[in-house]
Design a protein around this motif. Sequence first.
Motif: not given
Length: 96
Positions: A8-10, A13-14
């Motif tokens: 996932s994008h999240e 980013v994390k």
Amino acid sequence: MPKIKPVSHEAVVKRLLDTPEAQAAYEEMSEEIALLEQLTQWREQAGLTRSEVAERMGITPPAISRLERNITKATWHTLSRYAAACGIKLAISAKA
């Protein structure tokens, strides 16, 4: 052939923003992107082309294109002149 697992994008980013330095750089870039979008919005709301803004500022249309693509080297004076050319009065506010 190995199986590819979606991420996932999240999650990306994390993983990328796992240090305070990376987080600060990301936030700074977000502010720059927001300002770039704001410049274009002012021009479009005024119903002006890049050429018309350039003429009002006394500079070339390519200079406006560069400004709208890369705000990092713009001075307060340049931003103020751009805003004025679009009929906007620019002001600074501070948050604590």
